[in-house]
Each structure stands twice: as C-alpha cells, then as structure tokens.
Design a protein around this motif. Sequence first.
Motif, short mmCIF file in Angstrom:
data_model
loop_
_atom_site.label_atom_id
_atom_site.label_comp_id
_atom_site.label_asym_id
_atom_site.label_seq_id
_atom_site.Cartn_x
_atom_site.Cartn_y
_atom_site.Cartn_z
N ALA A 372 0.75 -1.08 0.17
CA ALA A 372 0.46 -0.01 0.07
C ALA A 372 1.10 1.51 -0.04
O ALA A 372 2.25 1.62 0.31
CB ALA A 372 -1.20 -0.07 1.54
N ASP A 373 -0.24 2.48 -0.40
CA ASP A 373 0.93 3.61 -0.87
C ASP A 373 0.73 4.37 0.44
O ASP A 373 2.03 5.02 0.96
CB ASP A 373 0.72 4.13 -1.81
CG ASP A 373 1.31 3.54 -3.26
OD1 ASP A 373 2.17 2.78 -3.48
OD2 ASP A 373 0.17 2.58 -4.10
N LEU A 374 -0.11 4.64 0.60
CA LEU A 374 -1.02 5.94 1.67
C LEU A 374 -2.18 4.64 2.70
O LEU A 374 -2.61 3.83 2.22
CB LEU A 374 -2.29 6.60 1.11
CG LEU A 374 -1.09 7.88 0.44
CD1 LEU A 374 -2.37 8.52 0.37
CD2 LEU A 374 0.58 8.54 1.10
N LEU A 403 -0.51 8.73 6.54
CA LEU A 403 -1.95 8.83 5.55
C LEU A 403 -3.05 9.47 4.75
O LEU A 403 -2.42 10.38 4.70
CB LEU A 403 -2.21 9.26 7.29
CG LEU A 403 -2.66 7.71 8.02
CD1 LEU A 403 -0.87 7.25 8.31
CD2 LEU A 403 -3.09 7.79 9.55
N ALA A 404 -4.06 9.63 4.53
CA ALA A 404 -5.35 9.80 4.15
C ALA A 404 -5.84 10.09 5.21
O ALA A 404 -6.58 8.60 5.91
CB ALA A 404 -5.57 9.78 2.33
N GLY A 472 1.91 12.26 10.16
CA GLY A 472 2.33 11.80 8.83
C GLY A 472 1.17 12.11 7.94
O GLY A 472 0.93 11.12 7.01
N VAL A 473 -0.42 12.90 8.18
CA VAL A 473 -1.53 13.03 7.56
C VAL A 473 -1.03 13.73 6.16
O VAL A 473 -0.82 14.57 6.49
CB VAL A 473 -2.23 13.59 7.77
CG1 VAL A 473 -4.16 13.53 7.26
CG2 VAL A 473 -3.00 12.44 9.00
N PHE A 474 -0.63 12.72 4.89
CA PHE A 474 -0.64 14.02 3.90
C PHE A 474 -0.95 13.91 3.28
O PHE A 474 -1.21 15.14 2.14
CB PHE A 474 0.40 12.43 2.62
CG PHE A 474 -0.03 12.80 1.43
CD1 PHE A 474 0.77 14.39 0.97
CD2 PHE A 474 -1.03 12.29 0.48
CE1 PHE A 474 0.67 13.76 -0.48
CE2 PHE A 474 -1.35 12.39 -0.74
CZ PHE A 474 0.21 13.15 -1.37
N HIS A 475 -2.98 13.39 3.25
CA HIS A 475 -3.79 14.14 2.40
C HIS A 475 -5.30 14.68 3.59
O HIS A 475 -5.54 13.30 3.56
CB HIS A 475 -4.13 12.92 1.61
CG HIS A 475 -5.25 13.63 0.44
ND1 HIS A 475 -5.66 14.63 -0.17
CD2 HIS A 475 -6.65 13.32 0.17
CE1 HIS A 475 -6.20 14.88 -0.87
NE2 HIS A 475 -7.03 14.12 -0.66
N ASN A 476 -4.99 15.36 4.03
CA ASN A 476 -6.85 15.21 4.58
C ASN A 476 -8.10 16.24 3.04
O ASN A 476 -8.07 16.29 2.19
CB ASN A 476 -6.36 17.06 4.86
CG ASN A 476 -6.03 16.92 6.42
OD1 ASN A 476 -6.19 16.14 7.54
ND2 ASN A 476 -4.68 17.60 6.67
N LEU A 477 -9.25 15.24 3.52
CA LEU A 477 -10.16 15.18 3.06
C LEU A 477 -11.47 15.25 4.20
O LEU A 477 -11.74 14.96 5.10
CB LEU A 477 -10.39 13.19 2.26
CG LEU A 477 -10.46 12.21 2.59
CD1 LEU A 477 -11.63 11.91 2.90
CD2 LEU A 477 -9.80 11.60 2.52
N ILE A 478 -12.43 15.91 3.87
CA ILE A 478 -13.93 15.69 4.01
C ILE A 478 -14.79 15.07 2.75
O ILE A 478 -14.71 15.07 1.53
CB ILE A 478 -14.33 17.15 3.73
CG1 ILE A 478 -13.43 17.92 5.42
CG2 ILE A 478 -15.28 16.72 4.55
CD1 ILE A 478 -13.92 19.43 5.03
N THR A 479 -15.17 14.20 3.38
CA THR A 479 -15.87 12.78 2.71
C THR A 479 -17.49 13.42 2.24
O THR A 479 -17.51 12.99 0.69
CB THR A 479 -16.29 11.75 3.50
OG1 THR A 479 -16.93 11.77 4.48
CG2 THR A 479 -15.24 10.44 4.12
#
Length: 561
Positions: A372-374, A403-404, A472-479
């Motif tokens: 896995a990459d993320l 992480l995402a 370590g969160v590379f990508h922050n998203l809101i679903t």
Amino acid sequence: MDVIGFDPAAGHRGASAAVAAPEAPRKTYSALRGELLARYPSGFAPGGVAIDDILQLRLQNTFDTHLDIARAMASVVRRDMAIYDADPSRFTQSLGCWSGFHAQQMIKAVKRLRGTARGAYVYLSGWMVAGLRNRFGHLPDQSMHEKTAVADLIEEIYVSLRQADEVALNDLFRALKTAREAGDARAEAEAIAAIDGFETHVVPIIADIDAGFGNEHATYLLAKELIKAGASCLQIENQVSDAKQCGHQDGKVTVPREDFIEKLRACRLAFEELGVADGVVVARTDSLGAGLTQKIPVSQKPGDLAAEYTKWLKTEPVTAEAPLRDGDVALWQDGRLVKPARLPNGLFQFKEGSGRARVVEDCIAFINEGGADLLWIETDTPNVAEIAAMVSEIRKAAPGAKLAYNNSPSFNWTLNLRRQVRAEWLKEGRIAAGDYPDGPALMAADLDDSELGREADARLARFQADIAAEAGVFHNLITLPTFHLTAKSVDELSRGYFGADRMKAYVNTVQREEIRRGISAVKHQHEVGSDLGDSFKEMVAGERALKAGGHANTMNQFAAA
C-alpha cells in the motif's frame, strides 16, 4: 496529448520508460503553430479550415483520454508525496464531490484563492454515490449501489474539469483574436503567454472502491474500470464486501489480512496492466470500530498474518464445565483449547479494547506485505494525539508511512474539540469542573465567544496542519461536504424564497454573492460553454455563424462580473 500545467516527478517503481515516463511538456503556442504552418503554408487546411482554429482546438483538448489523465495525475500525487516528505506543512486536501459540477466549482474556487490548483484533489465518496447517485434510490453506505456508478461519476467529473479547461482557454484565444484585430502587439504577446502558462483544472481523484464489491477478481475488474475513467488513486477498505457498513456505523466486519492484501494486489495489478505505473493504492482499516470477523484464517506458522489476526479473537477455555457442543468451533491457542465467541449469525467477536492494536498491525501488514502507498485509519473522534500515537507505532515497522485522513462530517467537531480543551484544562488545573458544562451542553452558542470556545476554534483552524505535522497525514479530506452544503444552501434559499423575502432571498443569498466573490457561474450560459459553441460556429461558418452571444444575450448584464 500534452498535459497543461503538468510537471511530475520521474516514473515510480522502476517501470519501463515506455510505460512510466511522465507526459512530455506541452508544446508552446508558437511551436505548435510552426508545425501547422509547415504542413499548411497557406495558413489553411483543406476545406478552408484556418490553422489558428486547429491550434486552438488542439490546445483546448488538454487530454486525449481519461486513461491519460490517470497516468498523469498518478505522477502528480507521487510528486506531492515527495514534497510532503520534505516538508509536512505541504499536505494535500480534497472535498468529496457527487457531481462533475461540484468538482468543477471547487477547483475554480481553489484557483481563484491560490492562483493554482496544485495540492487540491477531488475525493469521490462511495457514501455519496450510494446516497445520491444510485438508481435504486437514496441508500446507506453498504455497497448497495451499482458497481458502475463509481466509474460513471469519475468519468463525469473529468468531463466537467476538461470542459472548464476548454471554456477558460477559449476566453484566452478570444482575447488573442481581439488583440490581433486591434493591432495591439503587447496584448497579443500577453495572451500567448497566458495560453502557454495555462494550468489545467484537471486534478487527481481519490476514488472509493468500498470493499471491492466482491472477491479479489471482482475488485480487479472494477479497479480497471475506475482507472480507465481517470482514477489515479484507489481507496479500498478491509471490511467484508457483502457486509460492508459505513465507517462511522456499528456492525462492521473485517476480513483476515491475507484476504485484504489480495485485494491490494488486485488494485496494483490493475494499475500496472493499464500502464499507470505511479498509481496510488490507499489501504483503509476499519478495525478501530470493528468488533467482528466473518472467518478465522488458517495459520501456517507461529506469528504469521493469520496467527496475528486470530490472537485477538474473544475466546473462552474449553473445560469440563464448558465443553464443546455440536456445531462449536475450537482453536488451539497458547497451549490450550479455546472456543471463539460467536454470534447467532455466525460472526466471530474480537476482544473488547483490541481495536487500536489491530489497527497498528493492519497498517504494518498493508504496507510491508500488501505494498500500500497510503494508509487510512477510520477513527471515531478527531484527536491529533491519538492518531499520532498510532502512526508512531506503525512507523517503527514501516518507516515513512503516510495517511489520508477523513475529517468526517460524522464527527461533531464543535463538541469534540471543546471536550478535548475542557479535559486538558481540568487536568492542568486551569479551570474547575463547574467553570464549563460537560457533554452536549458544551454546544451552547453562548460559549462561542468564551475562552474555551475560542481555543477550540483555534485548534479546529489548525487541525489539518497539526495532523499533517504530528501524525503523518499527507492528505486531508472531507467525505461528504457537498451533501451537507447542498442541503444547507437549498434550505437557506427555500426558507427565504417561499417565505416573506421571495426574490430578495435569491438575490441576497445567491446572485449578489456570486457577483461579489467573482464566481464565474453567475454567467451561467458562459459557464456551460455558450461562448465555446460560438467560437466553433465561427470556425466552421465564419460570418454565417448563428451565435448566442450577441447584444440580446442577457448574460451581457454580467460583463463586469
């Protein structure tokens, strides 16, 4: 086709140059015009088609196929991951979008704000596909929507983003034509520079493939369809496909790690088969909130993936007082015979409080065994310290893990952050228990301007930066933001329009704000390509063209917008 505004890092995983090499830089206006003049010295192709019109259409077509998009955007994500590794303050973000128009308007807003779309992605939520893009009706996030609906939405989003490119470039070519007709050499040079420097609205999509919609082969077949539609990142979760639940609901059932790793490999093979060597696989674990498993894997040797999974099962010793009965399942574990706890539906239970440890073991296995990459750790509350602690353990065995993270609308953010501040201040002796209420009373509006309310809001404002730096969160998203935004915005307009304000409600809450913020959609005819159509009519019909953008077009009222 050449990619506009695209400068990726070199190919990933040592793949052959024929597959992994990034797209060549886009040819400049002058270089492409020179090539066309070499073919057609008169300036016209057969049928009297002007080479300048051919040039415009070529440059407006920013990608030939959506598979080209997947290849290009995968390399963009790899570039961004490398940038993040060097500087964790440069994390990436996305909002979940359930239509192409939502995605288009989001990226336009980012470009107005930042002058670039770099670092902004689109998240494609399985929850919103199930709830809003489902021919079976509005349904919960339980894999009850059609498999093809996800691929269809990826396709739609990229059609919308590519059309945004076409509309914007058409405007630049119109400015170029106006400058030439006026004999303004400086304006002409500026227009050409703007065309050469144009940055595409196309950005990476992280696509939710749920639990794979079936076995590993079904996962592979669906993954290929999502990639061909343009997906450069696939997010898959370790739940049982036919018992899948939303990450923030109860009753979640995980699969043994070997089973999930097979699905990770299926996604990787789909990327590699289609020549997307930089494709990104996001492995999500729901183990923190999942207390059940459907099957007990077979262990081949002590400490293997199966043994590490089954050690967390809730069991009771087999004794004379608690013997095996017909139909019972037994395990030999730690030198004794034990009976796993099993529900009437046949599902096995994990030990209470084991979720955190299972998450850490999941993530290490998903990276080291599954490639896995993320990682995606689905949590029940937004707590930077707790997530950072888990990531610290993961990185002992999987250095560089990233992480995402789902900044979920399922969290009551105000209540959670205020509770965290209150608990810390109580522990530090800064406040007494009676200074602020506990529980739901912390939501009170009169606390908004209190010291605690202001501190909670300050933490909320920096939450993504903190979690990027510390966890370590590379990508922050809101679903699900556009689900809630649409509900709120339509409610706001409806209350005024069907109430006392009527047209004043529309003008105040929508149109006036569009104009003052510079939202291009206020000119709705232009937004959907009316001027683009006029330009094409001129290319093929010249003065005979029947155009929509004449003096009687009411969009002219918004010329100053």
